[in-house]
Scaffold this motif. Sequence first.
Motif, PDB file in Angstrom:
ATOM      1  N   UNK A  13      47.452  43.220  41.351  1.00 32.36           N
ATOM      2  CA  UNK A  13      48.093  42.527  42.470  1.00 32.36           C
ATOM      3  C   UNK A  13      48.504  41.102  42.134  1.00 32.36           C
ATOM      4  N   UNK A  14      47.551  40.315  41.703  1.00 26.02           N
ATOM      5  CA  UNK A  14      47.731  38.866  41.646  1.00 26.02           C
ATOM      6  C   UNK A  14      48.318  38.396  40.322  1.00 26.02           C
ATOM      7  N   UNK A  15      49.080  37.347  40.403  1.00 29.45           N
ATOM      8  CA  UNK A  15      49.613  36.714  39.195  1.00 29.45           C
ATOM      9  C   UNK A  15      49.166  35.264  39.114  1.00 29.45           C
ATOM     10  N   UNK A  16      48.415  34.792  40.078  1.00 29.18           N
ATOM     11  CA  UNK A  16      48.072  33.378  40.140  1.00 29.18           C
ATOM     12  C   UNK A  16      46.753  33.019  39.468  1.00 29.18           C
ATOM     13  N   UNK A  17      45.949  33.972  39.085  1.00 32.15           N
ATOM     14  CA  UNK A  17      44.661  33.654  38.486  1.00 32.15           C
ATOM     15  C   UNK A  17      44.564  34.302  37.104  1.00 32.15           C
ATOM     16  N   UNK A  18      45.185  33.663  36.121  1.00 32.57           N
ATOM     17  CA  UNK A  18      45.230  34.222  34.772  1.00 32.57           C
ATOM     18  C   UNK A  18      44.256  33.556  33.808  1.00 32.57           C
ATOM     19  N   UNK A  54      35.287  32.412  38.019  1.00 26.54           N
ATOM     20  CA  UNK A  54      36.586  31.876  37.637  1.00 26.54           C
ATOM     21  C   UNK A  54      36.582  30.370  37.785  1.00 26.54           C
ATOM     22  N   UNK A  55      37.767  29.790  37.883  1.00 27.77           N
ATOM     23  CA  UNK A  55      37.904  28.346  38.031  1.00 27.77           C
ATOM     24  C   UNK A  55      37.366  27.887  39.390  1.00 27.77           C
ATOM     25  N   UNK A  56      36.827  26.688  39.414  1.00 23.84           N
ATOM     26  CA  UNK A  56      36.324  26.132  40.667  1.00 23.84           C
ATOM     27  C   UNK A  56      35.168  26.949  41.209  1.00 23.84           C
ATOM     28  N   UNK A  75      32.563  48.505  34.367  1.00 23.75           N
ATOM     29  CA  UNK A  75      33.015  47.793  35.551  1.00 23.75           C
ATOM     30  C   UNK A  75      34.482  47.432  35.360  1.00 23.75           C
ATOM     31  N   UNK A  76      35.218  47.467  36.446  1.00 27.22           N
ATOM     32  CA  UNK A  76      36.604  47.002  36.478  1.00 27.22           C
ATOM     33  C   UNK A  76      36.620  45.803  37.404  1.00 27.22           C
ATOM     34  N   UNK A  77      37.350  44.753  37.011  1.00 31.07           N
ATOM     35  CA  UNK A  77      37.424  43.560  37.848  1.00 31.07           C
ATOM     36  C   UNK A  77      38.874  43.106  37.975  1.00 31.07           C
ATOM     37  N   UNK A  78      39.157  42.440  39.096  1.00 31.65           N
ATOM     38  CA  UNK A  78      40.492  41.873  39.340  1.00 31.65           C
ATOM     39  C   UNK A  78      40.412  40.901  40.507  1.00 31.65           C
ATOM     40  N   UNK A  79      41.404  40.003  40.640  1.00 36.28           N
ATOM     41  CA  UNK A  79      41.424  39.116  41.803  1.00 36.28           C
ATOM     42  C   UNK A  79      41.674  39.930  43.071  1.00 36.28           C
ATOM     43  N   UNK A  80      41.302  39.357  44.208  1.00 38.68           N
ATOM     44  CA  UNK A  80      41.598  40.002  45.485  1.00 38.68           C
ATOM     45  C   UNK A  80      43.107  40.218  45.601  1.00 38.68           C
ATOM     46  N   UNK A  81      43.522  41.297  46.251  1.00 39.74           N
ATOM     47  CA  UNK A  81      44.954  41.520  46.471  1.00 39.74           C
ATOM     48  C   UNK A  81      45.549  40.429  47.351  1.00 39.74           C
ATOM     49  N   UNK A  82      46.855  40.340  47.349  1.00 37.40           N
ATOM     50  CA  UNK A  82      47.573  39.325  48.135  1.00 37.40           C
ATOM     51  C   UNK A  82      47.152  39.381  49.594  1.00 37.40           C
ATOM     52  N   UNK A  83      46.986  40.572  50.140  1.00 37.20           N
ATOM     53  CA  UNK A  83      46.596  40.688  51.548  1.00 37.20           C
ATOM     54  C   UNK A  83      45.169  40.223  51.777  1.00 37.20           C
ATOM     55  N   UNK A  84      44.420  40.015  50.712  1.00 34.06           N
ATOM     56  CA  UNK A  84      43.050  39.513  50.844  1.00 34.06           C
ATOM     57  C   UNK A  84      43.007  38.001  50.782  1.00 34.06           C
ATOM     58  N   UNK A  85      43.965  37.353  51.400  1.00 31.09           N
ATOM     59  CA  UNK A  85      44.059  35.897  51.353  1.00 31.09           C
ATOM     60  C   UNK A  85      42.792  35.226  51.873  1.00 31.09           C
ATOM     61  N   UNK A  86      42.008  35.936  52.666  1.00 33.06           N
ATOM     62  CA  UNK A  86      40.754  35.368  53.157  1.00 33.06           C
ATOM     63  C   UNK A  86      39.852  34.945  51.999  1.00 33.06           C
ATOM     64  N   UNK A  93      34.193  35.828  47.230  1.00 34.88           N
ATOM     65  CA  UNK A  93      34.847  37.139  47.298  1.00 34.88           C
ATOM     66  C   UNK A  93      36.185  37.137  46.556  1.00 34.88           C
ATOM     67  N   UNK A  94      36.422  36.098  45.762  1.00 33.13           N
ATOM     68  CA  UNK A  94      37.701  35.973  45.062  1.00 33.13           C
ATOM     69  C   UNK A  94      37.900  37.101  44.047  1.00 33.13           C
ATOM     70  N   UNK A  95      36.826  37.444  43.330  1.00 32.36           N
ATOM     71  CA  UNK A  95      36.910  38.449  42.274  1.00 32.36           C
ATOM     72  C   UNK A  95      36.295  39.760  42.770  1.00 32.36           C
ATOM     73  N   UNK A  96      37.052  40.833  42.634  1.00 32.50           N
ATOM     74  CA  UNK A  96      36.564  42.167  42.977  1.00 32.50           C
ATOM     75  C   UNK A  96      35.919  42.754  41.726  1.00 32.50           C
ATOM     76  N   UNK A  97      34.725  43.298  41.870  1.00 29.49           N
ATOM     77  CA  UNK A  97      33.972  43.871  40.752  1.00 29.49           C
ATOM     78  C   UNK A  97      33.506  45.264  41.181  1.00 29.49           C
ATOM     79  N   UNK A  98      34.056  46.285  40.529  1.00 28.10           N
ATOM     80  CA  UNK A  98      33.761  47.672  40.896  1.00 28.10           C
ATOM     81  C   UNK A  98      33.136  48.409  39.729  1.00 28.10           C
ATOM     82  N   UNK A  99      32.007  49.077  39.998  1.00 24.70           N
ATOM     83  CA  UNK A  99      31.340  49.840  38.952  1.00 24.70           C
ATOM     84  C   UNK A  99      32.046  51.173  38.732  1.00 24.70           C
ATOM     85  N   UNK A 100      32.143  51.568  37.472  1.00 32.95           N
ATOM     86  CA  UNK A 100      32.722  52.845  37.079  1.00 32.95           C
ATOM     87  C   UNK A 100      31.764  53.499  36.102  1.00 32.95           C
TER      88      UNK A 100
END
Length: 104
Positions: A13-18, A54-56, A75-86, A93-100
């Motif tokens: 989803x996100x391109x702002x947290x690289x 991540x940062x901050x 585990x797979x990780x990624x930033x929250x989707x755009x709709x997860x602006x909260x 809750x910035x980083x999503x971490x899902x076990x696989x």
Amino acid sequence: MTATLRLQRIFPYAVWDRGPWEIELDAEVVATIQAGGRLELELKAGHHTLLLRGAGRRKSPGRGFMVADGELVGFVCHPQPVWGLWAYFVPTRWIVLQERRLGD
């Protein structure tokens, strides 16, 4: 008695947290992972806690997991989707971490 932790950072989803994220295993920074990166870490069998920073103040919730001798846990990780602006207002809750669970 060792096991393997596999972590993959995807970007659906996100391109702002690289920037790099620190990997905390049992409250100790053990490595970093870049956007699109993948790594494997050897660890002792038993109970562990995984957290990404991540940062901050951006981070994932801590995830506890059990791993048996010779087991591979992923585990797979990624930033929250755009709709997860909260997540901007709740940085833990910035980083999503899902076990696989994976086979050997």
